[in-house]
Design a protein around this motif. Structure first.
Motif, short mmCIF file in Angstrom:
data_model
loop_
_atom_site.label_atom_id
_atom_site.label_comp_id
_atom_site.label_asym_id
_atom_site.label_seq_id
_atom_site.Cartn_x
_atom_site.Cartn_y
_atom_site.Cartn_z
N VAL A 81 -17.87 10.43 -14.77
CA VAL A 81 -18.13 9.81 -13.46
C VAL A 81 -19.36 10.46 -12.83
CG1 VAL A 81 -17.19 9.37 -11.16
CG2 VAL A 81 -15.71 9.24 -13.17
N LYS A 82 -19.49 11.77 -12.99
CA LYS A 82 -20.67 12.45 -12.47
C LYS A 82 -21.94 11.91 -13.11
CE LYS A 82 -18.91 16.82 -10.73
NZ LYS A 82 -19.24 18.21 -10.50
N LEU A 83 -21.88 11.67 -14.41
CA LEU A 83 -23.04 11.11 -15.10
C LEU A 83 -23.39 9.72 -14.56
CD1 LEU A 83 -22.47 12.03 -18.87
CD2 LEU A 83 -24.17 12.98 -17.31
N GLN A 84 -22.36 8.91 -14.32
CA GLN A 84 -22.59 7.55 -13.86
C GLN A 84 -23.22 7.51 -12.48
OE1 GLN A 84 -19.36 4.90 -14.51
NE2 GLN A 84 -20.10 3.32 -13.10
N TYR A 85 -22.82 8.45 -11.62
CA TYR A 85 -23.32 8.46 -10.25
C TYR A 85 -24.46 9.47 -10.03
CZ TYR A 85 -19.58 5.40 -8.71
OH TYR A 85 -18.76 4.31 -8.53
N ASN A 86 -25.01 9.98 -11.12
CA ASN A 86 -26.14 10.91 -11.05
C ASN A 86 -25.84 12.17 -10.24
OD1 ASN A 86 -27.95 9.33 -12.63
ND2 ASN A 86 -28.26 7.99 -10.84
#
Length: 919
Positions: free
Chosen positions: A546-551
């Motif tokens: 999720v962190k990757l998806q939301y930068n």
């Protein structure tokens, strides 16, 4: 050396910029001090100082919100949590504080990176529902509550944000988010402002937005500090962020990047040291500095950068005495202060509301360096006397009344330390504040010597006052455990800040404090994996994907931040010393950082490697030898005249040094509280109980009726003697109760053995109980009298044969009271110590005309009663079955020869006391 700050100022000055009208925004306040100092080196005339602020101050100015501490934030969040959560599902504040801190960190990240909160929280809730099979009809109550929590996260966030904004306060992320909201208004109202951003690297989304808005409006310029070597390498983490900004910001489609330097490839002296442990690194830093001072290097251009704050005190203690100017940027953690341990002990003592206190806890508090001074009378502390009383009386648990009696006339101090906190946070805080004032008044008597301790005390006073303030406003601290959790949380963030001249002398700082600053000589400690960079620690409720998806930043971005700071620190330096911990047993220790490996693989610089090890020469243990001088010989004469006891002689046989310590120096064993009954206490109880039973029967024949009368009194006699030896120790529970029952069992078993002997037709008459003996041993070689003393446990007539009996509560076997070689009697302790003792008793009683030969002597072992009376015996070989158990005049003559040889050795001035190596 030309610094980055100087280069920027010089360019601005050469462009005829009015420095006084510029607002400089930097990553930290610390850099602002150096910038102000460099202005005078650039400008050749007197000017007004420009406005210099940190990015934190600038965002607070934009948002109009005040930053509050993490602890106060926790209290504010709990108020919202209580309002929005069903009473049946509510956690108490102690439990809440453990998970809420992680939630607050996630709130902070979401706001700093301008993530739409509704979107991400609903996404997180959906993930949890999938994980727990939300379509399944029968969900347990636990799963329902868990999913309800995730479903409420967005409400918690929304209400909490609104609540803080209404109070004009906020956490860092909320302040950044509000600053972004107000940036357009700021631009419209400050069209004449000139802003210079200086030395930034990794920006969060909010900072990126603010910077780009100000750059696009023409109000600002930004100067990066980046090396061409890193920028041109597309995989080098030191350039990761700035390279992305140059590629993605619309501002750079029409503007050049300011600026890229080329300092890193210049000649550098790089030394890498592998050193075991923290203290080893601190000592090596001291050694490096000593070499630097010897070469007359200007320490004002030298920085020690500590990757771990715990190294600060060891490093300070390792600095050469020649260093007279020092500036410490990093604060010393307050939890490292000596007085912190005192308050921690008090919290642990009062976390439970017991009416009595464990003696070790009491002694630990009373003997603390900041408490013992409160018990002083006539410049002498009473604490050692109090502790000795506790030990002598075996006071394992003490209540407040007992402590008041022991500590007169210091009842007031005892009241502050040991009065119950009644599980009440307000009372606990009042007690700690009272204690702070008491210690303060005591320390002020020697103010000059105690100045640092008083400074610690002042900071703790502030900390407890802050807790009192928070508790009075929020009333969430409803137990001592809760207070302790909040106290630890607050303590972990507090530091004792040092004051010094920031521009002079050696600089000691943390990695973040080094931002924008440049030094000729840099010493960096703890360059290990897991420290620099910090590794893959994931303290968040937001999953990695999720962190990757939301930068949102992950460990990859954190590694890049550390990489930039590390390389920026060394890019202009000429002399670089890098230290890492080689010990694999330490947390995150043993593996050198990837940054060191990168330096080695780049091949741009000559690197010297050193493995620093302590100069530990193998020590060969030398057995101690004590020569007999006139004082020792005089003391031996005193002992000889008073009388050598069998136990002191066997002690010499075992180890002459023990004899020297106990008999010559009179060093006795340290008295400790017997939490559990010691073996010698058990032995004393059994001996004294049997003395009480048999002493009245001296000169009488033993009967079964006598023994039965004794058996009725076993419980009372044993109890009485335990109270005599074990003082106020508790024998009603635990191991002590078991030992108490064992003592009764031993005595009853012994009495049963006596009954069995009598039932078998044996006649037993008691001759003497606890018979004292003191006889002269005539030794022609000595010019002073020598006596042998000893107390014999029991002498009886067994079917007309005289027996000398020695009680042993431990286990003794028959072969331990047998002698094969007379010459080994005084040399082999393990084989013949029991035989030596019983022969001593037999020899003394015969010489004192208390018995007539032949006799028998031996041991009654209470752990081996089934073997009965273990008689001394003389054997010709280990396999000899015809052993002689009668002690005759010949037996005693052989013993006397060995006894005299032993005493002559002890008293011989030419023979030293030589330590034996005991396995």
């Amino acid at each position: 050396m030309t610094t980055f700050i100087y280069e920027v100022l010089k360019e601005l000055y050469d462009k005829n910029e009015n420095l006084s009208n510029i607002t400089f925004i930097l990553p930290s306040k610390r850099a602002g001090v150096f910038l102000k100092h460099q202005i005078k080196n650039v400008s050749n005339k007197t000017i007004f100082s420009p406005k210099i602020i940190s990015i934190e101050e600038f965002t607070k100015e934009l948002s109009q919100l005040k930053l509050i501490s993490n602890t106060e934030l926790l209290f504010e969040f709990y108020s919202i949590y209580i309002d929005l959560t069903k009473e049946s599902n509510q956690d108490n504040f102690e439990t809440f504080s453990k998970w809420a801190q992680i939630i607050l960190q996630d709130f902070n990240e979401i706001d700093r990176y301008l993530i739409p909160p509704k979107q991400i929280f609903y996404y997180l809730n959906a993930i949890q529902e999938i994980n727990h099979w939300s379509k399944q009809e029968n969900k347990t109550e636990l799963i329902q509550n868990y999913l309800s929590f995730w479903n409420q996260l967005f409400d918690y966030y929304t209400q909490f944000s609104e609540h803080l904004i209404n109070k004009h306060i906020g956490y860092q992320g909320l302040i950044y988010k509000e600053a972004v909201s107000n940036i357009e208004s700021y631009i419209q109202n400050n069209s004449d402002v000139k802003i210079i951003f200086l030395g930034f690297n990794a920006l969060n989304k909010a900072e990126e937005t603010i910077f780009q808005e100000l750059l696009q409006s023409g109000l600002a310029e930004i100067y990066w500090d980046l090396e061409q070597t890193f920028y041109e390498n597309p995989i080098h983490d030191a350039s990761l962020f700035i390279r992305n900004y140059y590629q993605n910001w619309s501002y750079y489609k029409s503007n050049q990047l300011k600026w890229i330097s080329n300092n890193y490839i210049q000649k550098k002296n790089i030394s890498i040291y592998g050193i075991p442990k923290h203290i080893g690194q601190a000592k090596q830093i001291g050694s490096i500095l000593k070499d630097l001072t010897n070469t007359k290097l200007n320490l004002s251009h030298t920085a020690i950068v500590l990757s771990e704050e715990t190294l600060l005190l060891p490093v300070l203690n390792s600095l050469p005495s020649s260093i007279d100017a020092l500036n410490i940027t990093m604060g010393m953690p307050l939890k490292s202060a000596p007085i912190a341990s005192l308050f921690e002990k008090l919290f642990y003592l009062h976390k439970t509301s017991y009416k009595s206190f464990y003696y070790k806890d009491v002694i630990s508090i009373l003997s603390h360096q900041n408490i013992s001074c409160l018990f002083e009378t006539d410049d002498k502390s009473k604490v050692s006397e109090i502790i000795e009383t506790i030990q002598i009386n075996n006071l394992v648990y003490l209540n407040k009344e007992q402590l008041n009696t022991l500590c007169k006339p210091f009842e007031e101090i005892i009241d502050i330390l040991f009065s119950s906190w009644e599980n009440n946070a307000e009372k606990a805080l009042n007690q700690t504040i009272n204690l702070v004032y008491k210690i303060k008044s005591c320390l002020e008597k020697n103010k000059k010597e105690q100045i640092l301790t008083l400074e610690y005390l002042f900071r703790f006073n502030e900390l407890f006052n802050e807790l009192i303030r928070l508790n009075s406003i929020y009333s969430h601290l409803n137990s001592i455990n809760t207070l302790f959790e909040v106290y630890k949380n607050l303590l972990s963030t507090e530091t004792l800040d040092f004051k010094g001249e920031p521009l002079e002398g050696l600089q000691i700082m943390g990695m973040l404090e080094s931002r924008v600053l440049d030094f000729e000589t840099v010493i960096i400690s703890s360059v290990n994996e897991g420290i620099l960079p910090s590794g893959k620690n994931h303290n968040s409720f937001i999953p990695f994907d999720v962190k990757l998806q939301y930068n949102l930043p992950t460990f990859k971005e954190k590694d890049a931040v550390y990489s930039y700071h590390f390389y920026r620190l060394i890019q202009r330096a000429k002399n670089i010393h890098i230290l890492y911990n080689t010990e694999s047993d330490a947390l995150n220790g043993g593996e050198k950082s990837r940054f060191i490996t990168q330096l080695e693989l780049e091949g741009l610089h000559n690197i010297s490697h050193y493995l620093v090890l302590p100069n530990a020469n193998p020590t060969i243990k030398k057995l101690n030898q004590i020569k007999k001088d006139d004082l020792v010989l005089a003391r031996l004469k005193e002992i000889a005249e008073k009388g050598f006891s069998p136990s002191s002689l066997t002690n010499y046989i075992r180890n002459p040094i023990d004899f020297y310590n106990q008999k010559i120096l009179k060093i006795r064993e340290y008295d400790e509280v017997e939490e559990n009954i010691a073996a010698n206490t058990l032995g004393n109880v059994i001996h004294n109980t049997l003395e009480d039973f048999y002493k009245p029967l001296e000169g009488k024949q033993l009967s079964i009726e006598n023994i039965n009368q004794m058996k009725k009194m076993v419980d009372a006699k044993v109890t009485n003697h335990f109270k005599e030896f074990y003082k106020e120790g508790d024998i009603t529970k635990g191991k002590n109760l078991i030992v108490f029952e064992i003592a009764k069992r031993y005595i009853n078993n012994f009495l049963n053995l006596e009954i069995e002997e009598l039932n078998n037709g044996n006649q037993i008459s008691i001759v003497a109980i606890e018979s004292d003996n003191r006889i002269l041993v005539e030794i022609e070689e000595l010019n002073f009298p020598v006596y042998i003393t000893g107390k014999v446990d029991r002498v009886d007539l067994y079917n007309g044969m005289t027996r000398i009996m020695d009680y042993k509560t431990g286990k003794v076997l028959q072969n331990q009271v047998e002698v094969i070689d007379w010459e080994e009697l005084t040399t082999e302790y393990n084989k013949y110590s029991k035989s030596f003792q019983v022969l001593c008793y037999a020899f003394a009683m015969f010489k004192d005309h208390k018995v007539q030969l032949p006799i028998e002597a031996g041991v009654m072992s209470f752990k081996n009663l089934s073997s009965g009376f273990l008689k001394f015996a003389k054997k010709e070989s280990p396999y000899d079955r015809n052993k002689n158990t009668l002690i005759t005049e010949e037996t005693l003559q052989c013993f006397e020869i060995e006894l005299k040889k032993l005493i002559l050795e002890i008293c011989n001035p030419e023979i030293a006391f030589i330590e034996k190596e005991i396995k």
